[in-house]
Every structure is written in C-alpha cells, then in structure tokens.
Scaffold this motif. Structure first.
Motif, PDB file in Angstrom:
ATOM      1  N   GLN A   4     -48.938  36.659 -49.911  1.00 58.39           N
ATOM      2  CA  GLN A   4     -49.895  35.597 -49.790  1.00 58.39           C
ATOM      3  C   GLN A   4     -50.101  35.391 -48.440  1.00 58.39           C
ATOM      4  OE1 GLN A   4     -48.414  33.606 -53.221  1.00 58.39           O
ATOM      5  NE2 GLN A   4     -50.578  32.934 -53.672  1.00 58.39           N
ATOM      6  N   LEU A   5     -49.057  35.121 -47.671  1.00 58.10           N
ATOM      7  CA  LEU A   5     -49.183  34.828 -46.023  1.00 58.10           C
ATOM      8  C   LEU A   5     -49.835  35.947 -45.365  1.00 58.10           C
ATOM      9  CD1 LEU A   5     -45.659  33.481 -45.527  1.00 58.10           C
ATOM     10  CD2 LEU A   5     -47.756  32.108 -45.652  1.00 58.10           C
ATOM     11  N   ARG A  50     -53.547  27.179 -43.592  1.00 56.03           N
ATOM     12  CA  ARG A  50     -54.460  26.950 -44.921  1.00 56.03           C
ATOM     13  C   ARG A  50     -53.389  26.521 -45.843  1.00 56.03           C
ATOM     14  NH1 ARG A  50     -55.223  29.778 -49.214  1.00 56.03           N
ATOM     15  NH2 ARG A  50     -54.182  31.719 -48.212  1.00 56.03           N
ATOM     16  N   LEU A  51     -52.398  27.187 -45.993  1.00 56.74           N
ATOM     17  CA  LEU A  51     -51.401  26.775 -47.111  1.00 56.74           C
ATOM     18  C   LEU A  51     -50.621  25.492 -46.933  1.00 56.74           C
ATOM     19  CD1 LEU A  51     -50.205  30.561 -47.751  1.00 56.74           C
ATOM     20  CD2 LEU A  51     -51.488  28.939 -49.487  1.00 56.74           C
ATOM     21  N   ARG A  52     -50.218  25.345 -45.747  1.00 56.66           N
ATOM     22  CA  ARG A  52     -49.696  24.126 -45.006  1.00 56.66           C
ATOM     23  C   ARG A  52     -50.411  22.940 -45.443  1.00 56.66           C
ATOM     24  NH1 ARG A  52     -49.861  21.158 -40.874  1.00 56.66           N
ATOM     25  NH2 ARG A  52     -51.234  22.864 -39.506  1.00 56.66           N
ATOM     26  N   ALA A  58     -42.697  31.215 -46.956  1.00 55.23           N
ATOM     27  CA  ALA A  58     -43.098  31.342 -48.132  1.00 55.23           C
ATOM     28  C   ALA A  58     -42.451  30.511 -49.232  1.00 55.23           C
ATOM     29  CB  ALA A  58     -42.995  32.778 -48.598  1.00 55.23           C
ATOM     30  N   ASN A 104     -53.435  32.180 -42.562  1.00 54.94           N
ATOM     31  CA  ASN A 104     -52.767  31.673 -44.146  1.00 54.94           C
ATOM     32  C   ASN A 104     -51.921  30.638 -44.046  1.00 54.94           C
ATOM     33  OD1 ASN A 104     -54.442  33.197 -45.696  1.00 54.94           O
ATOM     34  ND2 ASN A 104     -53.233  35.218 -45.073  1.00 54.94           N
ATOM     35  N   VAL A 114     -45.126  30.273 -52.228  1.00 52.22           N
ATOM     36  CA  VAL A 114     -45.914  31.442 -52.067  1.00 52.22           C
ATOM     37  C   VAL A 114     -45.260  32.654 -52.104  1.00 52.22           C
ATOM     38  CG1 VAL A 114     -48.018  30.199 -51.649  1.00 52.22           C
ATOM     39  CG2 VAL A 114     -46.881  31.396 -49.947  1.00 52.22           C
ATOM     40  N   LEU A 163     -43.682  26.971 -48.803  1.00 52.57           N
ATOM     41  CA  LEU A 163     -44.870  26.834 -49.574  1.00 52.57           C
ATOM     42  C   LEU A 163     -45.178  27.377 -50.666  1.00 52.57           C
ATOM     43  CD1 LEU A 163     -46.829  28.242 -46.366  1.00 52.57           C
ATOM     44  CD2 LEU A 163     -46.561  25.738 -46.880  1.00 52.57           C
ATOM     45  N   ALA A 185     -53.136  22.777 -47.425  1.00 53.29           N
ATOM     46  CA  ALA A 185     -53.323  22.546 -48.830  1.00 53.29           C
ATOM     47  C   ALA A 185     -52.113  21.833 -49.536  1.00 53.29           C
ATOM     48  CB  ALA A 185     -53.323  23.868 -49.559  1.00 53.29           C
ATOM     49  N   LYS A 186     -51.017  21.924 -49.196  1.00 46.71           N
ATOM     50  CA  LYS A 186     -49.787  21.360 -49.629  1.00 46.71           C
ATOM     51  C   LYS A 186     -49.672  19.995 -48.938  1.00 46.71           C
ATOM     52  CE  LYS A 186     -46.213  23.176 -51.276  1.00 46.71           C
ATOM     53  NZ  LYS A 186     -46.179  23.188 -52.677  1.00 46.71           N
TER      54      LYS A 186
END
Length: 97
Positions: A64-65, A13-15, A55, A10, A60, A58, A17-18
């Motif tokens: 979510q993590l 993925r989130l890193r 969090a 996660n 979030v 990111l 995506a940003k």
C-alpha cells in the motif's frame, strides 16, 4: 512519479489520514523526524526495514505504501501545526495532601 515520490505521497496521505504528525510517526517507527520529511518529499532512499516500520505504524501493507496514486487524487492535506494542548488531569483528594 518515480518510486520515491510514490512512497512519499502515500506515506503523507496515510499519516495524515491517521492524524499522526511526522514527529509521532517517527517516534513510533523509531527513526528521526527529519528522515520522515525527506521520505515524504521523495528525496530519501528507503530500506525494506524502514518500509516495514512505516507500514507497521500506519497499519497497512508495504504494498500500500508503493501503490501509485490515482492521477486525479488531490494532494494530502496538511495537519494543523503545533502541538496538541495538554489534557488537564483530574485532581483527587490524595493530590491535595
């Protein structure tokens, strides 16, 4: 997947995506870049304080993590390597003096 692997998946993925590099995420979270890599590989035990830092950067929730990804979800893609080129600064008449 164990909890560390879920967090690593996660986080990456989130890193990505940003559009953040590991270095930028680490800088914004005030931690070492190599630590981010170890977390993403699932080899580091993370404290609640670090989860909160990730969090925050990111934008979030901590939950979510830690949410298990869908089994059919593809692995997060890698960002292009290397640094972004520096932007040229516009010159003004005062710069030429």
């Amino acid at each position: 997947m164990n909890a560390r692997e879920i967090l690593g998946w996660n986080l990456r993925r989130l890193r990505v995506a940003k559009g953040l590099s590991q270095e930028r995420l680490a800088f914004e979270a005030d931690i070492d870049r190599s630590y981010v890599g170890r977390v993403e590989r699932g080899t580091e035990n993370v404290t609640i304080a670090r989860l909160e830092s990730f969090a925050r950067v990111l934008e979030v929730t901590v939950a979510q993590l830690l949410t298990e990804p869908d089994a059919t979800e593809a692995a997060p893609r890698a960002l292009p390597s290397g640094r972004k080129p520096k932007q040229r600064r516009a010159t003004t008449s005062t710069d030429k003096q």
